[in-house]
Design a protein around this motif. Structure first.
Motif, PDB file in Angstrom:
ATOM      1  N   ASP A 180       0.886  -1.182  -0.071  1.00 48.17           N
ATOM      2  CA  ASP A 180       0.148  -0.072  -0.094  1.00 48.17           C
ATOM      3  C   ASP A 180       0.991   1.255  -0.104  1.00 48.17           C
ATOM      4  N   VAL A 181       0.543   2.372  -0.734  1.00 47.98           N
ATOM      5  CA  VAL A 181       1.285   3.523  -0.759  1.00 47.98           C
ATOM      6  C   VAL A 181       0.535   4.507   0.027  1.00 47.98           C
ATOM      7  N   ASP A 182       1.340   5.132   0.841  1.00 49.69           N
ATOM      8  CA  ASP A 182       0.726   6.259   1.742  1.00 49.69           C
ATOM      9  C   ASP A 182       0.714   7.760   0.988  1.00 49.69           C
ATOM     10  N   GLY A 183       1.728   7.826   0.219  1.00 51.06           N
ATOM     11  CA  GLY A 183       1.775   9.089  -0.528  1.00 51.06           C
ATOM     12  C   GLY A 183       3.054   9.015  -1.471  1.00 51.06           C
ATOM     13  N   LEU A 184       3.205  10.171  -2.292  1.00 57.05           N
ATOM     14  CA  LEU A 184       4.282  10.434  -3.083  1.00 57.05           C
ATOM     15  C   LEU A 184       4.818  11.672  -3.109  1.00 57.05           C
ATOM     16  N   HIS A 185       6.095  11.987  -2.998  1.00 61.43           N
ATOM     17  CA  HIS A 185       6.640  13.234  -3.428  1.00 61.43           C
ATOM     18  C   HIS A 185       7.441  13.456  -4.549  1.00 61.43           C
ATOM     19  N   LEU A 186       7.126  14.403  -5.213  1.00 59.68           N
ATOM     20  CA  LEU A 186       7.693  14.583  -6.502  1.00 59.68           C
ATOM     21  C   LEU A 186       8.431  15.930  -6.355  1.00 59.68           C
ATOM     22  N   GLN A 187       9.807  15.924  -6.706  1.00 61.19           N
ATOM     23  CA  GLN A 187      10.418  16.997  -6.780  1.00 61.19           C
ATOM     24  C   GLN A 187      11.128  17.450  -8.277  1.00 61.19           C
ATOM     25  N   ALA A 188      11.116  18.765  -8.582  1.00 58.07           N
ATOM     26  CA  ALA A 188      11.603  19.360 -10.113  1.00 58.07           C
ATOM     27  C   ALA A 188      12.608  19.990  -9.649  1.00 58.07           C
ATOM     28  N   TYR A 189      13.479  20.166 -10.679  1.00 62.58           N
ATOM     29  CA  TYR A 189      14.708  21.100 -10.688  1.00 62.58           C
ATOM     30  C   TYR A 189      14.634  22.309 -11.701  1.00 62.58           C
ATOM     31  N   SER A 190      14.122  23.223 -11.100  1.00 61.31           N
ATOM     32  CA  SER A 190      13.775  24.552 -12.029  1.00 61.31           C
ATOM     33  C   SER A 190      15.052  25.192 -12.378  1.00 61.31           C
ATOM     34  N   HIS A 223       1.472  19.641 -14.397  1.00 59.87           N
ATOM     35  CA  HIS A 223       1.944  18.619 -13.466  1.00 59.87           C
ATOM     36  C   HIS A 223       2.504  18.885 -11.955  1.00 59.87           C
ATOM     37  N   ARG A 224       1.957  17.898 -11.189  1.00 59.39           N
ATOM     38  CA  ARG A 224       2.079  18.336  -9.957  1.00 59.39           C
ATOM     39  C   ARG A 224       3.502  18.114  -9.204  1.00 59.39           C
ATOM     40  N   ILE A 225       4.139  18.807  -8.349  1.00 62.72           N
ATOM     41  CA  ILE A 225       5.037  18.788  -7.518  1.00 62.72           C
ATOM     42  C   ILE A 225       4.881  18.611  -5.979  1.00 62.72           C
ATOM     43  N   GLY A 226       5.748  18.303  -5.312  1.00 62.11           N
ATOM     44  CA  GLY A 226       5.665  18.225  -3.821  1.00 62.11           C
ATOM     45  C   GLY A 226       4.965  17.080  -3.489  1.00 62.11           C
ATOM     46  N   ALA A 271      -0.350  13.513 -27.461  1.00 64.52           N
ATOM     47  CA  ALA A 271      -0.499  13.409 -26.106  1.00 64.52           C
ATOM     48  C   ALA A 271       0.442  12.277 -25.697  1.00 64.52           C
ATOM     49  N   ASP A 272       0.314  11.171 -26.380  1.00 63.25           N
ATOM     50  CA  ASP A 272       0.945  10.022 -26.251  1.00 63.25           C
ATOM     51  C   ASP A 272       2.547  10.367 -25.975  1.00 63.25           C
ATOM     52  N   PHE A 273       3.028  10.937 -26.833  1.00 63.66           N
ATOM     53  CA  PHE A 273       4.463  11.639 -27.090  1.00 63.66           C
ATOM     54  C   PHE A 273       4.898  12.117 -25.709  1.00 63.66           C
ATOM     55  N   LEU A 274       4.001  13.195 -25.466  1.00 62.88           N
ATOM     56  CA  LEU A 274       4.353  13.870 -24.261  1.00 62.88           C
ATOM     57  C   LEU A 274       4.380  13.154 -23.030  1.00 62.88           C
ATOM     58  N   MET A 275       3.495  12.356 -22.925  1.00 65.61           N
ATOM     59  CA  MET A 275       3.417  11.410 -21.547  1.00 65.61           C
ATOM     60  C   MET A 275       4.544  10.548 -21.598  1.00 65.61           C
ATOM     61  N   ASP A 276       4.932  10.003 -22.728  1.00 64.97           N
ATOM     62  CA  ASP A 276       6.305   9.336 -22.618  1.00 64.97           C
ATOM     63  C   ASP A 276       7.180  10.276 -22.277  1.00 64.97           C
ATOM     64  N   TYR A 277       7.629  11.346 -22.809  1.00 62.05           N
ATOM     65  CA  TYR A 277       8.607  12.322 -22.190  1.00 62.05           C
ATOM     66  C   TYR A 277       8.294  12.560 -20.853  1.00 62.05           C
ATOM     67  N   LEU A 278       7.322  12.982 -20.338  1.00 61.27           N
ATOM     68  CA  LEU A 278       7.256  13.026 -18.832  1.00 61.27           C
ATOM     69  C   LEU A 278       7.487  11.759 -18.108  1.00 61.27           C
ATOM     70  N   LYS A 279       7.328  10.593 -18.516  1.00 62.91           N
ATOM     71  CA  LYS A 279       7.634   9.333 -17.667  1.00 62.91           C
ATOM     72  C   LYS A 279       9.002   9.055 -17.616  1.00 62.91           C
ATOM     73  N   THR A 280       9.789   9.390 -18.769  1.00 62.72           N
ATOM     74  CA  THR A 280      11.157   8.717 -18.880  1.00 62.72           C
ATOM     75  C   THR A 280      12.106  10.031 -18.932  1.00 62.72           C
ATOM     76  N   GLU A 281      11.838  11.294 -19.612  1.00 65.28           N
ATOM     77  CA  GLU A 281      12.961  12.297 -19.608  1.00 65.28           C
ATOM     78  C   GLU A 281      13.081  13.363 -18.847  1.00 65.28           C
ATOM     79  N   ALA A 282      11.602  13.794 -18.368  1.00 64.11           N
ATOM     80  CA  ALA A 282      11.526  15.143 -17.745  1.00 64.11           C
ATOM     81  C   ALA A 282      12.255  14.825 -16.279  1.00 64.11           C
ATOM     82  N   VAL A 283      12.850  16.094 -16.031  1.00 60.44           N
ATOM     83  CA  VAL A 283      13.659  15.960 -14.814  1.00 60.44           C
ATOM     84  C   VAL A 283      12.824  16.050 -13.518  1.00 60.44           C
ATOM     85  N   PHE A 284      12.426  14.960 -12.912  1.00 63.91           N
ATOM     86  CA  PHE A 284      11.936  14.773 -11.753  1.00 63.91           C
ATOM     87  C   PHE A 284      12.369  13.610 -10.968  1.00 63.91           C
TER      88      PHE A 284
END
Length: 161
Positions: free
Chosen positions: A43-53, A80-83, A108-121
């Motif tokens: 079970d997952v209680d939460g997620l923290h997502l950090q970006a590098y601006s 896209h959420r962070i925090g 839309a598929d292309f952008l999601m693939d980028y966000l999942k694999t290449e975006a700096v998170f």
């Protein structure tokens, strides 16, 4: 338009605003990703997502520009959420609009693939037994590799003009 936000957002409100922005398009495609409540058997209680601006935003802007170049889009929106986030909260919203459905779906598929694999998170998952950093899965990289194939990009764009 691209937004990184620590605040919760409403995908339905984002879609309604996007539909107004994309008025006149023949097709609108949207995707909403949610924080999962399970990781395998845990079970997952939460997620923290950090970006590098500003590196994260610049990379997403470049991917959006790439999508606009590959497909004849009339509008594009990424939130896209962070925090810190709880299970079932929206983490990402991607919407694309075009004269034709295939271009909107593919962009839309292309952008999601980028966000999942290449975006700096950096993603950290929290459970009752501890926490762990999450990396993209092999399947995510396999999905993303489709967009580096050179044989279809020009033909696909030409079909949708």
């Amino acid at each position: 338009m691209i937004t990184l936000t620590p605040s919760p957002f409403s995908p339905s409100e984002a879609l309604a605003a996007f539909e107004k922005e994309a008025r006149g398009a023949g097709a609108i495609v949207s995707f909403t990703g949610l924080v999962r409540d399970r990781a395998g058997e845990t079970d997952v209680d939460g997620l923290h997502l950090q970006a590098y601006s500003p590196m994260t935003e610049n990379g997403i802007e470049k991917a959006a520009a790439d999508a606009r170049q590959r497909w004849p889009l009339t509008a594009l929106r990424i939130i896209h959420r962070i925090g810190d986030m709880a299970p079932f909260e929206p983490i990402v919203f991607v919407a694309t609009a075009s004269a034709h459905r295939r271009a909107a779906f593919e962009a839309a598929d292309f952008l999601m693939d980028y966000l999942k694999t290449e975006a700096v998170f950096w993603k950290k998952e929290f459970t009752k037994t501890g926490s762990r950093w999450i990396e993209p899965r092999a399947e995510d990289y396999s999905d993303s590799a489709r967009w580096t194939q050179t044989d279809t990009e020009t033909d696909r764009h030409a079909r949708h003009k």
